[in-house]
Enzyme design. Structure first.
Site, short mmCIF file in Angstrom:
data_model
loop_
_atom_site.label_atom_id
_atom_site.label_comp_id
_atom_site.label_asym_id
_atom_site.label_seq_id
_atom_site.Cartn_x
_atom_site.Cartn_y
_atom_site.Cartn_z
N LYS A 168 1.64 -4.34 4.96
CA LYS A 168 2.83 -3.58 5.72
C LYS A 168 2.69 -2.08 5.64
CE LYS A 168 4.20 -1.93 1.48
NZ LYS A 168 4.41 -0.37 1.14
N GLY A 195 -1.29 -4.78 -0.25
CA GLY A 195 -2.58 -5.96 -0.26
C GLY A 195 -2.33 -6.95 -1.42
N GLY A 196 -2.13 -6.48 -2.64
CA GLY A 196 -1.98 -7.30 -3.77
C GLY A 196 -0.78 -8.08 -3.56
N SER A 197 0.37 -7.62 -3.13
CA SER A 197 1.53 -8.40 -2.79
C SER A 197 1.22 -9.46 -1.89
CB SER A 197 2.52 -7.26 -2.39
OG SER A 197 2.85 -6.43 -3.33
N MET A 230 -0.60 -0.29 1.09
CA MET A 230 0.07 -1.39 2.26
C MET A 230 0.07 -2.60 1.74
SD MET A 230 -2.90 -0.43 5.18
CE MET A 230 -1.89 -1.59 6.51
N GLY A 235 -3.82 0.96 -1.51
CA GLY A 235 -3.75 1.78 -0.43
C GLY A 235 -2.44 2.04 0.21
N ASP A 245 6.98 -5.71 -3.62
CA ASP A 245 6.85 -6.11 -2.31
C ASP A 245 6.42 -7.32 -1.82
OD1 ASP A 245 6.95 -3.21 -1.83
OD2 ASP A 245 5.11 -2.99 -1.95
N PRO A 284 -6.47 -2.46 2.58
CA PRO A 284 -7.15 -1.49 1.67
C PRO A 284 -6.54 -1.89 0.45
CG PRO A 284 -6.39 -0.54 3.68
CD PRO A 284 -6.20 -1.98 3.94
N VAL A 285 -7.43 -1.72 -0.70
CA VAL A 285 -6.78 -2.06 -1.86
C VAL A 285 -6.21 -0.88 -2.60
CG1 VAL A 285 -7.87 -2.55 -4.58
CG2 VAL A 285 -8.86 -3.51 -2.66
O1 C5P Z 1 6.76 -4.07 -8.45
P1 C5P Z 1 5.27 -3.51 -8.37
O2 C5P Z 1 4.43 -4.32 -9.63
O3 C5P Z 1 4.64 -3.50 -7.14
O4 C5P Z 1 5.69 -1.96 -8.90
C1 C5P Z 1 4.77 -1.07 -9.34
C2 C5P Z 1 5.24 -0.09 -9.91
O5 C5P Z 1 5.75 0.86 -9.04
C3 C5P Z 1 6.53 -0.27 -10.97
O6 C5P Z 1 6.08 -0.63 -12.25
C4 C5P Z 1 7.07 1.00 -10.77
O7 C5P Z 1 6.66 2.22 -11.60
C5 C5P Z 1 7.02 1.53 -9.48
N1 C5P Z 1 8.10 1.13 -8.58
C6 C5P Z 1 9.20 1.98 -8.89
N2 C5P Z 1 10.36 1.54 -8.01
C7 C5P Z 1 10.23 0.41 -7.03
C8 C5P Z 1 8.99 -0.08 -6.85
C9 C5P Z 1 7.95 0.31 -7.68
O8 C5P Z 1 9.33 2.97 -9.59
N3 C5P Z 1 11.46 0.18 -6.40
#
Ligand code: C5P
Length: 304
Positions: free
Chosen positions: A14, A109-111, A107, A105, A144, A102-103
């Protein structure tokens, strides 16, 4: 019913056409109001029943996979483990990840790996998750991940996981300028907290939502915005060279950091412009990738 031995699923990457960030919550997440747009770069996960759990990885050219963990901390692994816990007859699996995104990046990718792995594991183990269970487990895996399941275009509230469908009639063509070295999402959010004024109001996507109903990328370009851009730039000042293309290159309608960066997205007027721009930036030594909309939802590709 015959037991499946191997299932392949894919999920889209995305861009955030807008990313509005509001207050930091007690759980460490920020309240968001963003507009997700899925693109045609996809992650593909193949699960094969195996004696032991194992992860292998491959990638499209130009993608640096050296930072992807091949252990229990991998999001695809975590997704498979969640579904295995819910299934009656789970088994160990070999997880093969093929990356086009891209890792680290910005976008997702992990999600996308997690979303595709949820779908594949559900099919392989016959777990019969319903829609609500899919969304719940996706959100537990990452903010995500629900969007990676859904694809297309959506507005994301709360931590980004509460989704509302958005109509997008525009066909959007991007050139993504990637950076070999990723940026950590928590670090970018932390920097946002440090540099943002207390009276900051999250970027409002109302005009963007209207623009997406037109088929006009010029209108969309004018209404995009990313509250994390300043923080990403603060951590990676070199990105400003690429962002400058918005003012200096006729094929770039908008240059904006994608999500938490460091990938920069360049919106172009058409696919032809994107192809030419890619060739030009490659000659200048940039790592680039072309992508476009729509990006359809996560789906099963094959099973046997
Ligand atoms: O949920 P995810 O593991 O992708 O989020 C990674 C980090 O990004 C969270 O631990 C947080 O530090 C930050 N984040 C945030 N607010 C969001 C999404 C992500 O602060 N709405």
């Amino acid at each position: 019913m015959q037991q499946l031995n191997k299932v392949t699923a894919s999920a889209p990457g995305k861009v955030n056409l807008s990313l509005g960030v509001a207050e930091l919550r007690d759980d460490g997440y920020h309240e968001l109001d963003n507009v997700f747009q899925a693109v045609n770069l996809r992650e593909t996960i193949t699960l094969t029943r195996a004696e032991k759990m194992k992860i292998t990885i491959g990638a499209a050219s130009g993608i640096n996979i050296s930072e992807v963990p091949l252990n229990e901390s991998n999001l695809a692994y975590k997704a498979v483990a969640r579904v295995a816990n819910l299934a009656e007859n789970p088994s160990n699996v070999h997880i093969h990840i093929h990356k086009e995104i891209p890792v680290a990046g910005g976008m997702a990718g992990g999600s996308a790996d997690a979303a595709a792995a949820l779908l594949a594991a559900n099919a392989l183990f016959g777990a019969r998750l319903n829609r609500a269970q899919f969304i719940y487990h996706a959100a537990q895996l990452g903010a995500d991940v629900p969007f990676a399941l859904q694809g297309n275009t959506a507005r994301g509230f709360s931590k980004g996981d509460q989704l509302v469908d958005v109509i997008c009639r525009s066909s959007l063509n991007f050139v993504m300028v990637t950076d070999e070295n990723g940026l950590s999402t928590p670090e970018v959010f932390n920097r946002f907290d440090q540099i943002t004024k207390t009276d900051h109001r999250a970027f409002d996507p109302t005009k963007l939502l209207q623009a997406l109903q037109s088929a006009n990328p010029y209108e969309v370009a004018e209404c995009m915005g990313n509250d994390l851009e300043a923080a990403a730039l603060d951590l990676r000042p070199e990105l400003s060279d690429i962002l400058r293309l918005e003012r200096t290159h006729p094929s770039v309608l908008r240059a904006m950091v994608s999500g938490s960066g460091p990938t920069v997205m360049l919106l172009t007027p058409s696919a032809e412009h994107a192809v030419e721009l890619c060739a030009e930036l490659t000659k200048r030594g940039r790592n680039v990738m072309q992508c476009n909309t729509p990006g359809i939802s996560a789906r099963i590709e094959d099973s046997e």
